[in-house]
Design an enzyme around this catalytic site. Structure first.
Site, short mmCIF file in Angstrom:
data_model
loop_
_atom_site.label_atom_id
_atom_site.label_comp_id
_atom_site.label_asym_id
_atom_site.label_seq_id
_atom_site.Cartn_x
_atom_site.Cartn_y
_atom_site.Cartn_z
N SER A 124 0.83 -1.20 0.00
CA SER A 124 0.00 0.00 0.00
C SER A 124 0.86 1.25 0.00
O SER A 124 1.96 1.26 0.58
CB SER A 124 -0.85 -0.02 1.27
N THR A 126 0.37 3.51 1.81
CA THR A 126 0.46 3.87 3.23
C THR A 126 1.87 3.66 3.78
O THR A 126 2.24 4.29 4.77
CB THR A 126 -0.53 3.00 4.05
N TYR A 148 -1.50 -0.40 10.57
CA TYR A 148 -1.73 -1.08 9.30
C TYR A 148 -0.52 -0.90 8.35
O TYR A 148 0.00 -1.87 7.79
CB TYR A 148 -3.01 -0.55 8.65
N LYS A 152 2.23 -3.71 6.77
CA LYS A 152 2.48 -3.89 5.34
C LYS A 152 3.98 -3.73 5.04
O LYS A 152 4.57 -4.47 4.26
CB LYS A 152 1.67 -2.86 4.53
N TYR A 176 -0.34 -0.24 -3.87
CA TYR A 176 -1.56 0.33 -4.46
C TYR A 176 -1.81 1.71 -3.89
O TYR A 176 -1.63 1.93 -2.69
CB TYR A 176 -2.80 -0.49 -4.10
N ASN A 197 -15.23 3.03 5.65
CA ASN A 197 -14.15 3.95 6.05
C ASN A 197 -13.70 4.80 4.88
O ASN A 197 -13.20 5.89 5.05
CB ASN A 197 -12.90 3.15 6.49
N ASN A 198 -13.87 4.25 3.68
CA ASN A 198 -13.29 4.90 2.49
C ASN A 198 -14.30 5.78 1.77
O ASN A 198 -15.51 5.55 1.84
CB ASN A 198 -12.72 3.84 1.54
N PHE A 217 -14.12 15.32 5.41
CA PHE A 217 -13.21 15.51 6.53
C PHE A 217 -12.23 16.67 6.27
O PHE A 217 -11.05 16.45 5.98
CB PHE A 217 -12.42 14.22 6.80
N GLY A 293 -4.83 11.91 11.44
CA GLY A 293 -3.91 11.05 10.69
C GLY A 293 -3.95 11.27 9.19
O GLY A 293 -3.08 10.77 8.47
P1 NAD Z 1 -10.62 -7.37 1.25
O1 NAD Z 1 -10.81 -7.33 2.72
O2 NAD Z 1 -11.81 -7.20 0.37
O3 NAD Z 1 -9.87 -8.72 0.82
C1 NAD Z 1 -9.00 -9.41 1.68
C2 NAD Z 1 -9.41 -10.86 1.66
O4 NAD Z 1 -8.55 -11.61 2.53
C3 NAD Z 1 -10.85 -11.09 2.14
O5 NAD Z 1 -11.52 -11.94 1.25
C4 NAD Z 1 -10.66 -11.76 3.50
O6 NAD Z 1 -11.73 -12.63 3.83
C5 NAD Z 1 -9.34 -12.48 3.30
N1 NAD Z 1 -8.63 -12.77 4.55
C6 NAD Z 1 -8.40 -11.93 5.59
N2 NAD Z 1 -7.71 -12.57 6.55
C7 NAD Z 1 -7.49 -13.82 6.11
C8 NAD Z 1 -6.85 -14.96 6.66
N3 NAD Z 1 -6.26 -14.91 7.87
N4 NAD Z 1 -6.81 -16.09 5.93
C9 NAD Z 1 -7.40 -16.17 4.71
N5 NAD Z 1 -8.03 -15.11 4.14
C10 NAD Z 1 -8.08 -13.97 4.83
O7 NAD Z 1 -9.52 -6.25 0.90
P2 NAD Z 1 -9.03 -5.73 -0.52
O8 NAD Z 1 -9.43 -4.32 -0.62
O9 NAD Z 1 -9.37 -6.68 -1.59
O10 NAD Z 1 -7.47 -5.74 -0.26
C11 NAD Z 1 -6.64 -6.82 -0.65
C12 NAD Z 1 -5.23 -6.54 -0.19
O11 NAD Z 1 -4.80 -5.30 -0.74
C13 NAD Z 1 -5.08 -6.41 1.33
O12 NAD Z 1 -3.89 -7.05 1.72
C14 NAD Z 1 -4.98 -4.92 1.55
O13 NAD Z 1 -4.21 -4.62 2.69
C15 NAD Z 1 -4.30 -4.45 0.27
N6 NAD Z 1 -4.61 -3.07 -0.08
C16 NAD Z 1 -5.90 -2.66 -0.22
C17 NAD Z 1 -6.19 -1.35 -0.51
C18 NAD Z 1 -7.61 -0.86 -0.64
O14 NAD Z 1 -7.85 0.34 -0.55
N7 NAD Z 1 -8.59 -1.71 -0.88
C19 NAD Z 1 -5.14 -0.42 -0.69
C20 NAD Z 1 -3.83 -0.87 -0.56
C21 NAD Z 1 -3.57 -2.20 -0.25
N1 UDP Z 2 -12.90 11.22 3.17
C1 UDP Z 2 -13.96 12.04 3.52
N2 UDP Z 2 -15.10 11.47 4.03
C2 UDP Z 2 -15.23 10.12 4.20
C3 UDP Z 2 -14.14 9.28 3.82
C4 UDP Z 2 -12.99 9.87 3.33
O1 UDP Z 2 -13.88 13.26 3.38
O2 UDP Z 2 -16.28 9.67 4.68
C5 UDP Z 2 -11.68 11.82 2.59
C6 UDP Z 2 -10.41 11.56 3.38
O3 UDP Z 2 -10.23 12.57 4.36
C7 UDP Z 2 -9.35 11.58 2.29
C8 UDP Z 2 -10.06 11.03 1.06
O4 UDP Z 2 -11.47 11.20 1.33
O5 UDP Z 2 -8.96 12.92 2.00
C9 UDP Z 2 -9.79 9.56 0.79
O6 UDP Z 2 -10.03 8.82 1.99
P1 UDP Z 2 -9.97 7.22 2.02
O7 UDP Z 2 -10.23 6.82 3.45
O8 UDP Z 2 -10.89 6.69 0.98
O9 UDP Z 2 -8.49 6.89 1.57
P2 UDP Z 2 -7.09 7.20 2.30
O10 UDP Z 2 -7.25 8.43 3.15
O11 UDP Z 2 -6.78 6.00 3.09
O12 UDP Z 2 -6.13 7.44 1.20
#
Ligand code: NAD
Ligand code: UDP
Length: 339
Positions: A124, A126, A148, A152, A176, A197-198, A217, A293
Site C-alpha cells: 500500500s 500507506t 496497518y 504492510k 496500491y 471507512n473509504n 473531513f 492522521g
Molecule cells: P478485502 O478485505 O476485500 O480482501 C481481503 C481478503 O482476505 C478477504 O476476502 C478476507 O476474507 C481475506 N482474509 C483476511 N484474513 C485472512 C486470513 N487470515 N486467511 C485467509 N483469508 C483472509 O480487501 P481488498 O481491498 O481486496 O485488499 C486486498 C489486499 O490489498 C489487502 O492485503 C490490503 O491490505 C491491500 N490493499 C488494499 C487497498 C484498498 O484500498 N482496498 C489499498 C492498498 C492495499
Molecule cells: N474522506 C472524507 N469522508 C469520508 C471518507 C474519506 O472526506 O467519509 C476523505 C479523506 O479525508 C481523504 C479522502 O477522502 O482525504 C480519501 O479517503 P480514504 O479513506 O478513501 O483513503 P485514504 O485516506 O486511506 O487514502
C-alpha cells in the site's frame, strides 16, 4: 500458469481472479471469508464462465496451508489476504500483525514446502507515510504512520529478506494507491461491512439512499479546493497490473517494488461531483473536522510500472464512478442483496 490467490474472494482479489481466468491461468483461491462472501466467487464463475479451485482456510493455519500448497503446487502466489482498516488496526494491533505479518511468514513456509518461489504482494502507498515530496516514487523513504502501514512495510521486508536468502526466488511488491470502482458487469464490487471507512463506498451508499450525507473531513487543506487529494485507481486496471506482475515474476528473480496509481490526484469535492454525474442526482454533504492522521495529498509516480511491467492506468474517474454506481445501484446491500 498455476496461481494461488490468498484473499481471492475479497474486493481486489475477485477482480484479479476475473482477469487471470480470462488469460487462461489455473487458479486456486484460499480465503477464510473474514471480510468477504463466497457469493463473490459464485459471481466470478458466472462472469468468466470458467471454473477454479476454492479452499476455505486461514493463511495462519500452517498444516492446512501446506496441505493445499503441496496438492495444488502453484507456480506463483498472489498474496491479497490481510486486514486493511486503518482505524481498526490502531485498536487491534496484535490481530493486524498476526494476520498481515505472521500470515505472510506461514505462507512462505508453505511456499517452500511446495517449491513455489514467486510471490506478488498487495502492499500500500500507506507505507510511505507523510510525503517528503510528491509524487511518491518507489525510492521515497518508508515511514508508515499507523499500525496497518507498519504491518504492510514489515511484510515487504520479510519478503525481500526471504528472496535475498533464496536464490532463484522473486517477489513483486505492488504499492496500491486508492483502488475504487467495480467490474463493468456490476456483478462484483466493493462490499464493506458496517460504515464504510473509504470515500467512494461512502459516497455510493449516500447515492443509493443507505446514508443521509457524506461528511467531508476538512476543507482547509493546501489543495485546489481545500479537500484531501488522492490517486484513485480503477480496480480493473489494478487487476491487470497483477497479471503483468505475474509475467514479470516468471522472468525475473529478486525483489522489485512498483507504485500502482494513475499519477493524478482527485480531491474529495471533485470525486463527489464525478459521482453525481454517474448517478444523475445531487448528493448531500457537510464539511466536518479533519480526520486524525489524514494527509493533504497523496499521489503516485507510476513511471516504473509503465517501464518495467508495461502497465499504465487506462480508465478515468468517470469509468470509476459509473462502474461503482452500477454495482451499488444493482446490489444496494452488496452481496447480501440476493439473500
Ligand atoms: P478485502 O478485505 O476485500 O480482501 C481481503 C481478503 O482476505 C478477504 O476476502 C478476507 O476474507 C481475506 N482474509 C483476511 N484474513 C485472512 C486470513 N487470515 N486467511 C485467509 N483469508 C483472509 O480487501 P481488498 O481491498 O481486496 O485488499 C486486498 C489486499 O490489498 C489487502 O492485503 C490490503 O491490505 C491491500 N490493499 C488494499 C487497498 C484498498 O484500498 N482496498 C489499498 C492498498 C492495499
Ligand atoms: N474522506 C472524507 N469522508 C469520508 C471518507 C474519506 O472526506 O467519509 C476523505 C479523506 O479525508 C481523504 C479522502 O477522502 O482525504 C480519501 O479517503 P480514504 O479513506 O478513501 O483513503 P485514504 O485516506 O486511506 O487514502
Amino acid at each position: 500458469m498455476r496461481v494461488l490467490l490468498t484473499g481471492g474472494a475479497g474486493y481486489i482479489g475477485s477482480h484479479t481472479l476475473v482477469e487471470l481466468l480470462a488469460l487462461g491461468h489455473q487458479v486456486c483461491v484460499v480465503d477464510n471469508y473474514a471480510n468477504s462472501a463466497p457469493e463473490a466467487l459464485t459471481r466470478v464463475r458466472q462472469i468468466s464462465n470458467r471454473d477454479f479451485r476454492v479452499e476455505e482456510g486461514d493463511i495462519r493455519d500452517r498444516d492446512r496451508l501446506t496441505a493445499i500448497f503441496t496438492d495444488f503446487r502453484p507456480e506463483a502466489v498472489i498474496h491479497f489476504a490481510g486486514l486493511k482498516a486503518v482505524g481498526e488496526g490502531e485498536e487491534k494491533p496484535v490481530a493486524y500483525y498476526d494476520t498481515n505479518v505472521t500470515g505472510t511468514l506461514v505462507l512462505l513456509e508453505a511456499m517452500r514446502a511446495s517449491g513455489c518461489g514467486k510471490i506478488i504482494f498487495s502492499s500500500s502507498a500507506t507505507v510511505y507515510g507523510n510525503p517528503l515530496y510528491l509524487p511518491y516514487d518507489e525510492a521515497h523513504p518508508c515511514s508508515p504512520t499507523n499500525v496497518y502501514g507498519r504491518t504492510k512495510y514489515m511484510a515487504e521486508q520479510v519478503l525481500a529478506d526471504w528472496v535475498r536468502a533464496n536464490p532463484g526466488t522473486g517477489a513483486v511488491l505492488l504499492r496500491y494507491f486508492n483502488p475504487v470502482g467495480a467490474h463493468v458487469s456490476g456483478r462484483i464490487g466493493e462490499d464493506p461491512q458496517g460504515i464504510p471507512n473509504n470515500l467512494l463506498p461512502f459516497i455510493a451508499q449516500v447515492a443509493v439512499g443507505r446514508r443521509a450525507k457524506l461528511a467531508i473531513f476538512g476543507d482547509d487543506y493546501d489543495t485546489r479546493d481545500g479537500t484531501g487529494l488522492r490517486d484513485y485507481i480503477h480496480v480493473a486496471d489494478l487487476a491487470r497490473a497483477h497479471a503483468l506482475a505475474l509475467d514479470y515474476a516468471a522472468d525475473h528473480t529478486g525483489t522489485e517494488v512498483f507504485n500502482i496509481g494513475t499519477g493524478t490526484g482527485t480531491t474529495v469535492k471533485e470525486m463527489l461531483a464525478a459521482f453525481e454525474r454517474a448517478c444523475g442526482h445531487a448528493l448531500a454533504y457537510e464539511v466536518v473536522a479533519r480526520r486524525p492522521g489524514d494527509i493533504a495529498a497523496c499521489y503516485a509516480q507510476p513511471e516504473k510500472a509503465e517501464r518495467l511491467l508495461g502497465w499504465s492506468a487506462t480508465r478515468d474517474l468517470d469509468d470509476m464512478c459509473a462502474s461503482a454506481w452500477k454495482w451499488q445501484s444493482e446490489n444496494p446491500q452488496g452481496y447480501r442483496s440476493e439473500e
